[in-house]
Design a protein around this motif. Structure first.
Motif, PDB file in Angstrom:
ATOM      1  N   ASP A 124       0.831  -1.214   0.000  1.00 53.87           N
ATOM      2  CA  ASP A 124       0.000   0.000   0.000  1.00 53.87           C
ATOM      3  C   ASP A 124       0.863   1.260   0.000  1.00 53.87           C
ATOM      4  OD1 ASP A 124      -2.718  -0.947   0.013  1.00 53.87           O
ATOM      5  OD2 ASP A 124      -2.367  -1.708   2.015  1.00 53.87           O
ATOM      6  N   LEU A 149       2.512   1.796  -3.418  1.00 49.92           N
ATOM      7  CA  LEU A 149       1.555   2.261  -4.426  1.00 49.92           C
ATOM      8  C   LEU A 149       1.182   3.721  -4.210  1.00 49.92           C
ATOM      9  CD1 LEU A 149      -0.778  -0.860  -4.773  1.00 49.92           C
ATOM     10  CD2 LEU A 149       0.849   0.011  -6.459  1.00 49.92           C
ATOM     11  N   HIS A 208       1.972   6.560  -7.165  1.00 50.24           N
ATOM     12  CA  HIS A 208       0.722   6.856  -7.872  1.00 50.24           C
ATOM     13  C   HIS A 208       0.807   8.125  -8.709  1.00 50.24           C
ATOM     14  CE1 HIS A 208      -3.573   7.064  -8.642  1.00 50.24           C
ATOM     15  NE2 HIS A 208      -3.545   8.322  -8.247  1.00 50.24           N
ATOM     16  N   SER A 228      -4.915  -3.312  -8.030  1.00 48.06           N
ATOM     17  CA  SER A 228      -4.380  -2.121  -8.680  1.00 48.06           C
ATOM     18  C   SER A 228      -3.812  -2.471 -10.057  1.00 48.06           C
ATOM     19  CB  SER A 228      -3.271  -1.496  -7.825  1.00 48.06           C
ATOM     20  OG  SER A 228      -2.625  -0.458  -8.530  1.00 48.06           O
ATOM     21  N   ARG A 280      -1.503  -0.973 -11.302  1.00 46.25           N
ATOM     22  CA  ARG A 280      -0.093  -0.594 -11.240  1.00 46.25           C
ATOM     23  C   ARG A 280       0.801  -1.713 -10.692  1.00 46.25           C
ATOM     24  NH1 ARG A 280       0.248   4.697 -12.257  1.00 46.25           N
ATOM     25  NH2 ARG A 280      -1.636   5.961 -11.956  1.00 46.25           N
TER      26      ARG A 280
END
Length: 358
Positions: A145, A148, A152, A194, A196
């Motif tokens: 987390d 990311l 972002h 995600s 990503r």
């Protein structure tokens, strides 16, 4: 001889009599031209298990990492976690040879990554963060987390080697199910979804099948398949390996949670027994339990003494490369009495070591 060196954590074996038969071992054509009929179905099952939109299969994680880092454009910069497993590092080295900037970041230190990105003079380059989803060396999961959130704003990409987590960790961890449910790996463990994130995972550990998968968004997996060099120049995974993966996923669906619960109970037995013997281990409920260094602990001597006592363990260097450590690899096939015997051997051999020092 008690063997604590196998990474087949769930104890899965795939004898040919248990697998669907095959008429040919390989098709003789590169994956870009044709793949075995079952490959796409297995890939879809793996994508769903891992919590991703799509997956593609490869013969090994080396094939997948080699391709992925050969595809990165000049508009990317790589930030490599210091604890990353060597195979992912080999892929990063390929990208470095092609001129992409690479910077090593302190192990699982999201704050360090944030500071480096803020100071970077290459702010126009897309950050690609590379790490292991779970590190057996320190017994911790990656701060997914946090990574990311940091990347972002710069359209970054997080690439995880999820080999250790796949088949072991899953969703909804609690006291009754310390490893969670399903065995989908890091994204399921963290309840993260995600576009990503790219996962590259071998099934040769928990699932015992010599095959690998790349999981991610539809767009990223499609782009990978279109540009993959090994899909052009190498055969796809063998049909035998695909059938082994199919068998593993079937067992995981029917019995995986029971196997993970048994494994967690065995790990707890190891940890409790060693603690009573005066040792502590790192690894949490993960099936690799490593004795923490002690001033009185001579790891090579302990390893040799255990071997003479009929207990085979893994002697290796710590992540910093300066300290030898002894690890026990626990599988669901071990029996409680084998754990008790191994702990007793540690206690006896360590006592002998201490007497020799007097």
């Amino acid at each position: 001889m008690l063997d604590f060196t196998s990474a087949l954590y769930l104890g899965l074996h795939h004898p040919s009599r248990r697998l669907r038969p095959w008429e040919e071992f390989t098709m003789g054509r590169p994956a870009a031209l044709a793949v075995p009929s079952d490959q796409e179905r297995i890939a879809r099952t793996l994508a769903e298990l891992a919590g991703c939109e799509r997956a593609t299969l490869g013969s090994s994680t080396l094939h997948l990492f080699w391709d992925l880092f050969g595809m990165l454009s000049e508009g990317a910069a790589i930030y490599l976690d210091a604890g990353t497993y060597p195979i992912a590092r080999w892929g990063v080295e390929r990208a470095a040879c092609r001129g992409l900037p690479v910077q090593v970041i302190a192990h699982y230190d999201a704050d360090a990554l944030s500071r480096v990105l803020k100071r970077s003079t290459q702010k126009r380059l897309r950050p690609v963060v590379v790490a292991d989803g779970f590190c057996p060396g320190c017994g911790k999961p990656a701060p997914i987390d946090a990574y990311l959130n940091i990347i972002h704003e710069r359209d970054g990409l997080l690439v995880l080697d999820d080999t250790q987590a796949l088949g072991i960790f899953g969703h909804s961890q609690n006291a009754e199910m310390p490893l969670g449910h399903g065995g989908g790996g890091s994204l399921r463990l963290h309840n993260v979804s995600s576009p990503r994130v790219l996962l590259i995972s071998s099934l040769a550990k928990a699932f015992g099948a010599p095959i690998a998968a790349l999981c991610g968004s539809h767009a990223m997996v499609q782009a990978f398949e279109a540009r993959s060099e090994t899909r052009t120049h190498c055969s796809p995974p063998s049909i035998a390996a695909i059938h082994a993966a199919e068998h593993a996923l079937m067992i995981n669906r029917k019995h995986g949670d029971a196997l993970r619960l048994r494994l967690a109970q065995l790990v707890s037995l190891v940890r409790t027994g060693l603690m009573k013997a005066g040792f502590s281990t790192q690894g949490g409920y993960f099936p690799v339990q490593t004795l923490r260094p002690l001033p009185s602990l001579d790891a090579p001597a302990l390893h040799d003494s255990l071997l003479k006592s009929g207990v085979r363990t893994v002697l290796h260097q710590a992540r910093n490369g300066h300290v030898a450590q002894v690890s026990f690899f626990i599988t669901a096939q071990h029996a409680p009495h084998e754990i008790v015997r191994a702990v007793k051997a540690v206690r006896c051999t360590s006592a002998v070591q201490q007497l020799k020092r007097l």
